[in-house]
Write a protein that holds these residues in place. Structure first.
Motif, short mmCIF file in Angstrom:
data_model
loop_
_atom_site.label_atom_id
_atom_site.label_comp_id
_atom_site.label_asym_id
_atom_site.label_seq_id
_atom_site.Cartn_x
_atom_site.Cartn_y
_atom_site.Cartn_z
N CYS A 153 -1.71 6.59 0.51
CA CYS A 153 -2.01 7.86 -0.16
C CYS A 153 -2.40 8.95 0.84
O CYS A 153 -3.03 8.66 1.86
N CYS A 193 0.86 -1.19 0.00
CA CYS A 193 0.00 0.00 0.00
C CYS A 193 0.90 1.24 0.00
O CYS A 193 1.91 1.27 0.70
N ASN A 194 0.54 2.22 -0.80
CA ASN A 194 1.35 3.44 -0.87
C ASN A 194 0.93 4.48 0.15
O ASN A 194 1.52 5.55 0.22
N CYS A 227 -9.24 4.48 -1.48
CA CYS A 227 -9.95 3.42 -0.76
C CYS A 227 -10.86 4.03 0.30
O CYS A 227 -12.01 3.61 0.46
N CYS A 277 -8.84 1.52 -5.53
CA CYS A 277 -7.39 1.74 -5.38
C CYS A 277 -6.68 1.77 -6.74
O CYS A 277 -6.72 0.80 -7.49
S1 SF4 Z 1 -5.84 3.80 -2.35
FE1 SF4 Z 1 -5.75 3.01 -0.28
S2 SF4 Z 1 -5.09 0.86 -0.51
FE2 SF4 Z 1 -4.62 1.91 -2.47
S3 SF4 Z 1 -2.49 2.56 -2.23
FE3 SF4 Z 1 -3.78 4.31 -1.60
S4 SF4 Z 1 -4.00 4.06 0.63
FE4 SF4 Z 1 -3.22 2.09 -0.18
#
Ligand code: SF4
Ligand code: SF4
Length: 352
Positions: free
Chosen positions: A112, A109-110, A117, A151
């Motif tokens: 964000c 998971c980055n 999500c 995501c």
């Molecule tokens: S959208 Fe959510 S699950 Fe996907 S990389 Fe970003 S934080 Fe992680």
């Protein structure tokens, strides 16, 4: 979760999606610059040797099941993998055009800054924490898997083989363990023997990343991936090969994730508009069935008790009636006997 709250959220989500807006998006139109002291991890693909120590540490910290092949088996790198419910991070091997040696990239998971999500989740199971991590609360999740659809990095996965309480699974940046004081840095960061992973304040990590590029311009693509992609992420990547050639999307732009999420969901209006209503209906029916079952159970118990009571009352009345009869008969017999005795005594006196 209380039924009313759930249905309110369902209604809000349904209305929001019908208008092309998620609750998170509707709630915030301003771009979120991130928490001031948020942490970040820098992954430097030029330092990664594909040893999988990070995968092993992640597996241990998150108490995940042992993989089919041991972490020392590097043949698994020959197949491109994605994260799964049992592997919250994976390392893949790429051979960019013209490269003399393979390049390895760690995937997770980055985290964000404005998570797609979270904005797609109408029960707000996802949370952006002040430490930069994005975590998930299984206790409120209804299993709709919007987060997985939303995501842009294809990260969250679902416990499909968990029949009773399946969860969405992804990297937590070791938020629970760091918060509890069990770890000072994410497990993968601590395990990396090449310092391909660095953890610290996002502001400082960005400075480190830019300093590396500046110090070695020939070694790196002049870009810190995640600095601005999707509004910015708390997992940043440096690479010597074009990001596209190590499997990273270069088409995401810098638009904030909630905005993109609402756009992504809007292209599937049928699903977006009907799914919450459908889920709401299923949930309501299941609750109604539960309620009906409870009511029926209570009514049956009451009826049984009432039935017993009536039966007992009837028995008692019968018993009383019989007792009265017996008593009356007994009195009658006694009176009759007494009269007979009196008559006999009178006869005796007359004869005497
Ligand atoms: S959208 Fe959510 S699950 Fe996907 S990389 Fe970003 S934080 Fe992680
Ligand atoms: S532990 Fe470090 S060097 Fe080894 S695969 Fe993971 S990121 Fe690469």
């Amino acid at each position: 979760m209380r039924r009313r709250k759930f249905l309110t959220l369902m209604g809000a989500a349904g209305a929001g999606l019908a208008l092309g807006k998620t609750p998170a998006h509707a709630a915030s139109n301003a771009h979120f610059e991130g928490y001031p002291d948020a942490k970040a991890v820098l992954f430097d693909a030029t330092r990664c040797i594909g040893c999988r120590k990070c995968e092993e540490a992640c597996n241990k910290v998150n108490k995940l099941p042992a993989p089919a092949k041991p972490f020392t088996d590097l043949t698994v790198l020959d197949t491109e993998r994605r994260t799964s419910a049992k592997a919250h991070t994976v390392v893949n091997k790429y051979m960019p055009a013209g490269a003399a040696a393979p390049v390895f990239r760690k995937i997770q998971c980055n985290h964000c800054q404005e998570p797609a999500c979270a904005s797609a989740c109408f029960v707000r199971a996802f949370k952006k924490n002040p430490d930069g991590s994005v975590t998930y609360d299984a206790s409120v999740c209804v299993g709709c898997r919007y987060c997985i659809m939303a995501c842009p990095f294809n990260v969250p996965t679902y416990e499909y083989d968990e029949p009773l309480t399946p969860r969405v699974m992804k990297c937590t940046m070791c938020h629970p363990q760091i918060t509890a004081g069990e770890l000072s840095v994410p497990g993968c960061v601590g395990a990396c023997p090449k310092e391909a992973l660095v953890y610290g304040r996002r502001k400082d990590i960005l400075k480190i990343a830019h300093a590396r590029i500046e110090a070695n311009p020939g070694r790196y693509v002049d870009h810190v991936y995640g600095e601005r992609e999707m509004g910015g992420t708390n997992w940043l990547t440096l690479s010597g090969a074009p990001f596209k050639e190590i499997g990273m999307r270069e088409d995401l732009g810098v638009t904030s994730a909630p905005e993109l999420t609402s756009g992504a969901l809007a292209v599937v209006p049928m699903v977006a508009a009907l799914w919450p209503a459908l889920l709401g209906g299923i949930w309501a029916i299941s609750k109604r069935n539960e309620k009906t079952a409870d009511e029926e159970r209570a009514a049956a118990v009451k009826a049984a008790v009432a039935g017993n009571q009536a039966e007992n009352d009837a028995k008692l009345a019968k018993f009383k009636e019989q007792a009265e009869k017996d008593k009356a008969g007994s009195i009658e017999r006694e009176v009759k006997k007494a009269l007979e005795e009196a008559a006999a005594a009178a006869k005796e006196e007359e004869g005497a």
